[in-house]
Design a protein around this motif. Structure first.
Motif, PDB file in Angstrom:
ATOM      1  N   ASP A  84       1.455  -0.001 -10.396  1.00 36.93           N
ATOM      2  CA  ASP A  84       0.760   0.735 -11.431  1.00 36.93           C
ATOM      3  C   ASP A  84      -0.272   2.008 -10.529  1.00 36.93           C
ATOM      4  O   ASP A  84       0.080   3.618 -10.284  1.00 36.93           O
ATOM      5  N   GLU A  85      -0.932   1.458 -10.418  1.00 31.62           N
ATOM      6  CA  GLU A  85      -2.249   2.786  -9.598  1.00 31.62           C
ATOM      7  C   GLU A  85      -2.032   3.037  -8.706  1.00 31.62           C
ATOM      8  O   GLU A  85      -2.690   3.781  -7.868  1.00 31.62           O
ATOM      9  N   LEU A  86      -1.098   2.623  -7.630  1.00 31.22           N
ATOM     10  CA  LEU A  86      -0.589   3.267  -6.616  1.00 31.22           C
ATOM     11  C   LEU A  86       0.863   4.115  -6.211  1.00 31.22           C
ATOM     12  O   LEU A  86       1.120   4.920  -5.323  1.00 31.22           O
ATOM     13  N   PHE A  87       1.314   4.349  -7.829  1.00 29.82           N
ATOM     14  CA  PHE A  87       2.359   5.306  -7.630  1.00 29.82           C
ATOM     15  C   PHE A  87       2.032   6.591  -7.135  1.00 29.82           C
ATOM     16  O   PHE A  87       2.877   6.637  -6.204  1.00 29.82           O
ATOM     17  N   GLY A  88       1.081   7.165  -7.369  1.00 28.76           N
ATOM     18  CA  GLY A  88       1.344   8.489  -7.811  1.00 28.76           C
ATOM     19  C   GLY A  88       0.985   8.856  -5.639  1.00 28.76           C
ATOM     20  O   GLY A  88       1.527  10.096  -5.109  1.00 28.76           O
ATOM     21  N   ALA A  89       0.397   7.992  -5.201  1.00 29.10           N
ATOM     22  CA  ALA A  89      -0.670   7.929  -3.858  1.00 29.10           C
ATOM     23  C   ALA A  89       1.641   8.036  -3.146  1.00 29.10           C
ATOM     24  O   ALA A  89       1.157   8.471  -2.304  1.00 29.10           O
ATOM     25  N   ALA A 103       1.154  -0.092   2.976  1.00 27.19           N
ATOM     26  CA  ALA A 103       0.610   1.069   2.497  1.00 27.19           C
ATOM     27  C   ALA A 103      -0.567   1.754   3.917  1.00 27.19           C
ATOM     28  O   ALA A 103      -0.687   3.353   4.251  1.00 27.19           O
ATOM     29  N   LEU A 159      -3.886  10.390   1.435  1.00 26.31           N
ATOM     30  CA  LEU A 159      -3.152   9.494   0.281  1.00 26.31           C
ATOM     31  C   LEU A 159      -3.023   8.361   0.549  1.00 26.31           C
ATOM     32  O   LEU A 159      -3.068   7.642  -0.647  1.00 26.31           O
ATOM     33  N   LEU A 160      -2.531   7.807   1.918  1.00 24.35           N
ATOM     34  CA  LEU A 160      -2.800   6.276   1.799  1.00 24.35           C
ATOM     35  C   LEU A 160      -3.194   5.446   2.017  1.00 24.35           C
ATOM     36  O   LEU A 160      -3.771   3.948   2.382  1.00 24.35           O
ATOM     37  N   MET A 171       4.069   8.278  -4.590  1.00 27.43           N
ATOM     38  CA  MET A 171       5.146   9.140  -4.886  1.00 27.43           C
ATOM     39  C   MET A 171       5.201  10.516  -3.827  1.00 27.43           C
ATOM     40  O   MET A 171       6.098  11.121  -2.856  1.00 27.43           O
ATOM     41  N   LEU A 172       3.522  11.258  -3.730  1.00 25.58           N
ATOM     42  CA  LEU A 172       3.260  12.542  -3.405  1.00 25.58           C
ATOM     43  C   LEU A 172       3.608  12.140  -2.103  1.00 25.58           C
ATOM     44  O   LEU A 172       3.583  12.788  -0.752  1.00 25.58           O
ATOM     45  N   GLU A 205       6.943   2.692  -4.703  1.00 26.94           N
ATOM     46  CA  GLU A 205       6.023   3.353  -6.077  1.00 26.94           C
ATOM     47  C   GLU A 205       5.793   2.663  -7.246  1.00 26.94           C
ATOM     48  O   GLU A 205       4.801   2.698  -7.775  1.00 26.94           O
ATOM     49  N   LYS A 206       6.603   1.625  -6.917  1.00 22.06           N
ATOM     50  CA  LYS A 206       6.749   1.573  -8.648  1.00 22.06           C
ATOM     51  C   LYS A 206       6.367  -0.095  -8.575  1.00 22.06           C
ATOM     52  O   LYS A 206       6.249  -1.488  -8.696  1.00 22.06           O
ATOM     53  N   ARG A 221       9.142   5.923  -0.963  1.00 25.00           N
ATOM     54  CA  ARG A 221       9.944   5.334  -2.321  1.00 25.00           C
ATOM     55  C   ARG A 221       9.925   4.125  -3.148  1.00 25.00           C
ATOM     56  O   ARG A 221      10.093   4.288  -4.711  1.00 25.00           O
TER      57      ARG A 221
END
Lengths: 140, 604
Positions: free
Chosen positions: A43-48, A91, A134-135, A50-51, A39-40, A36
């Motif tokens: 940008d290109e890893l935000f989804g990874a 990550a 994801l990571l 977050m999920l 996340e910010k 969490r």
């Protein structure tokens, strides 16, 4: 990063199932919190990220149903993680920790544990494997 | 993917009626008989359109002074239309024995004039049109009306009902002229049987009466109302089309629209089941929220890229402020959804798994928008698949692609707004029904619960529901901004915004008999249906029916006296209740600190 290393060490050195579940619970909480916080940061890893935090939560819920999970109240104080270091390194570290957790939970299902414990570990392993995928740098 | 719309069907009906009006070909008595049969069917169908628009009985027009003039006119027209249909039907039955057998039945005899075939085709198209409108409305277990899609309130909105009445008036007039002309023909061969000639003449009178009644009370139909009516699609759940590698921009936009269509229907249909359905799980809601976060994040990125497009002035003149506003609103929606995900942390339901409706579709939505945003047809949220954000020329090379991307964003926002509303209602219902739990070890020390999971603490439940409330508000703002953008870009999805605006306007009538007004599909209280405004003055459409009257109406009791007695009993019951309330002794205030203890295992 030190917290992640410490969590990994605690999981790897857990002596019994109750210890693994307790250490796993805390490690997953740390993963969710770190994700969490990251996340910010890219940008290109935000989804990874977050999920991944959602998957870590799901793994924790699975562990909570294990009969061998210690019933003592969990320490929720460390839910807000402070993350230092480059996001790529974070990550990598989280992905590694997730892989260790998944392997440990899978190994626990092979032992003479209660079937409900085995089911909980299997479910947690599936969820935490998603974190690793994801990571991971090269999951494709 | 273009679903059949009401406009497609009434377009066919108009063409066939126009062709039939030319009365081409040699008319014999058999053809006239066939034409009269088809006209009877059309008149019956038109009377059903009117019954849908104004579902009031004749008695109600007499005893209910609050009924609007247009509703009385629709009821009068409906009765006239029914009489015309019955007259035509009777006359054809009487004339049949006097004519060769081939004139009756469904098949068009080879000798029949083309007008008969056109009239039959028009009848089929009009019936299909009504079925299409009815596909958006269902009936609940208590015979209450259920809105099955976002188009249901549109079909009952003032502008659309006006359009329906105007269309019906026009069709009725065309039929009347045709009936009049047919009653005067001198067919070749056998003479036109007298009952048929009389029936056609009589029906001409009734059809003109219906048309006049409607025309007298309907003003000029707004083009927007007609456009909306013609845009109403058939309610269907298109098959899911999972994202494939290498989809083109057109495929991606089409896929987003398809997922959005599915979500609009599915989420609405399922929301009321969350109190009991094992398929509605915390896992599903959590996953949906996380996919919505990703979608909103990507949407705000794309809007930022479009706003910075070097050819913005050519592609969307004056669109800069609209894009900036939409981008800001999408960022707010993203922030609101982001708060929902941690609010779900360590919350579960009695059942688990990603079994909720639309779970796959929100994922498809996120994936396809991501592939637009990152210009990589194989993009996924996985770190291994990451790539740099696409530049403006990769996202939109020409005005067509620019509009298509806006359409995709509009569809996605519309679908997520539906999801937000449905999930808000569903989660609140599940919480109230006691279906949400948290691990016991996450409870404060003072709780002593001898189980692994405990009902969700009230404070956490309230926080979760509150997070959804914020999302609903944020999605509403996003949608409003994208509605404006879609209109500016003339994207086909702009009809969605117009439909929402019409649905928010005062509704004019319920479609199904049974009264009570539209009811939410999420199990909450029935929605208030305001009256229609006519000529600037507020005219309530009807006093609400009481419980007994509703029941009697639902039983379709034919005797108007029974309906009146039911209304009288409801009124008397209301008087008794009012008296009881005014004469009741006010309750004593409860003293604080009564000494009762709350059991330690009740969360609070």
């Amino acid at each position: 990063m030190d917290e992640i290393r410490a969590a990994r060490h605690r999981v790897e050195s857990a002596g019994d199932l109750a210890g693994l579940l307790d250490a796993g619970w805390d490690a997953l909480g740390l993963i969710a919190s770190v994700c969490r916080a990251c996340e910010k940061r890219a940008d290109e890893l935000f989804g990874a990220f977050m999920l991944a935090s959602v998957a870590a939560d799901e793994a924790r819920l699975a562990l909570a149903s294990a009969p061998s999970m210690p019933s003592s109240p969990a320490d929720l104080a460390g839910e807000e993680a402070r993350v230092d270091g480059p996001v790529e390194a974070v990550a990598d570290a989280v992905s590694d920790l997730a892989q260790v957790l998944a392997s440990s939970f899978i190994a626990a299902t092979a032992g003479p544990a209660d079937p409900a414990d085995q089911a909980a570990c299997r479910e947690a392993a599936t969820a935490v494997s998603r974190v690793a995928v994801l990571l991971s740098r090269d999951a494709r | 993917m273009n679903p059949v719309t009401f406009g497609d069907l009434i377009g066919q009906a108009r063409e066939h009626l126009a062709e039939a009006g030319r009365l081409d070909g040699k008319l014999d008595s058999t053809s006239v008989l066939g034409a009269a049969e088809a006209m009877a069917r059309i008149a019956r169908t038109l009377s059903r359109y009117l019954a849908d628009a104004a579902p009031f009985g004749v008695v109600e027009t007499l005893v209910n002074p609050a009924l609007a003039d247009w509703a009385r006119a629709a009821v009068d027209a409906r009765q006239a239309m029914r009489t015309a249909a019955a007259t035509l039907h009777r006359s054809t039955r009487s004339a049949e024995p006097e004519l060769p057998a081939e004139g009756s039945g469904e098949a068009v005899p080879e000798t029949a004039a083309p007008a008969v075939g056109h009239l039959r085709a028009a009848s089929v198209a009009l019936s299909a049109g009504r079925d299409l409108l009815q596909s958006h409305v269902g009936v609940g277990v208590d015979r209450e009306r259920l809105d099955l899609s976002q188009w249901a309130p549109v079909a009952g909105s003032a502008s659309v009902v006006e359009a329906i009445l105007a269309e019906t008036a026009g069709w009725s007039r065309d039929l009347a002229f045709l009936a009049g002309r047919l009653s005067l023909v001198s067919p070749a061969g056998a003479a036109l049987p007298v009952p048929l000639r009389d029936g056609l003449a009589s029906s001409c009178h009734w059809l003109l009466t219906a048309s006049s009644a409607l025309s007298a009370h309907s003003g000029d139909v707004s083009p927007a109302g007609m456009w909306l009516l013609e845009s109403i699609p058939v309610r269907q759940v298109p098959a899911r089309q999972p994202p494939a590698d290498g989809e083109s921009m057109a495929d991606l936009v089409d896929g987003v629209a398809r997922s959005a269509d599915r979500l609009r229907v599915i989420t609405r249909a399922w929301a009321g089941r969350s109190a009991w359905s094992p398929a509605m799980t915390a896992d599903s809601w959590r996953w949906t929220a996380s996919a919505a976060v990703v979608t909103c994040h990507i949407s705000s990125q794309i809007l930022g890229v479009l706003a910075a497009h070097p050819d913005l002035g050519t592609f969307l003149p004056g669109g800069g402020p609209l894009l900036a506003d939409a981008g800001e609103q999408a960022s707010r929606a993203w922030a609101a959804w982001r708060k929902v995900v941690p609010a779900w942390s360590l919350i579960t339901t009695d059942t688990g798994g990603l079994t909720g409706p639309g779970v796959a579709d929100v994922g498809d939505l996120a994936l396809r928008l991501g592939r637009i945003s990152f210009a990589d047809p194989r993009w996924t949220p996985n770190r291994a698949d990451r790539c740099a954000l696409a530049g403006p020329w990769q996202v939109a090379r020409d005005p067509v692609e620019f509009g298509a991307v806006i359409e995709a964003l509009h569809h996605a926002a519309d679908a997520l707004a539906c999801v937000a509303e449905a999930d808000h209602a569903a989660v609140e219902l599940a919480f109230r029904a006691g279906r949400l739990y948290q691990p016991t070890r996450t409870l404060p020390v003072r709780y002593d619960v001898p189980r692994k999971f405990s009902p969700l603490l009230a404070s956490r439940g309230a926080a979760l529901v509150g997070a959804y409330e914020d999302v609903v508000a944020a999605m509403s703002g996003t949608l409003a901004a994208l509605d404006a953008l879609a209109v500016a870009a003339q994207a086909p999805s702009q009809v969605q915004g117009a439909a929402r605006a019409a649905a928010r306007s005062p509704a004019v009538a319920v479609i199904l008999p049974g009264g009570g007004g539209p009811r939410r599909t999420d199990g909450r209280e029935p929605l208030h249906v305001p009256g229609r405004q006519e000529g600037g003055s507020q005219t309530p459409q009807s006093a609400p029916r009481g419980p007994l009257e509703r029941t009697v109406y639902a039983l379709r009791a034919g005797d108007p006296a029974i309906l009146l007695r039911a209304r009288a009993i409801d009124t008397a019951a209301n008087h008794v209740l009012h008296e009881a309330r005014t004469s009741a002794v006010p309750p004593r205030p409860t003293p604080p600190n009564t000494g009762r203890k709350v059991p330690s295992n009740i969360p609070g």
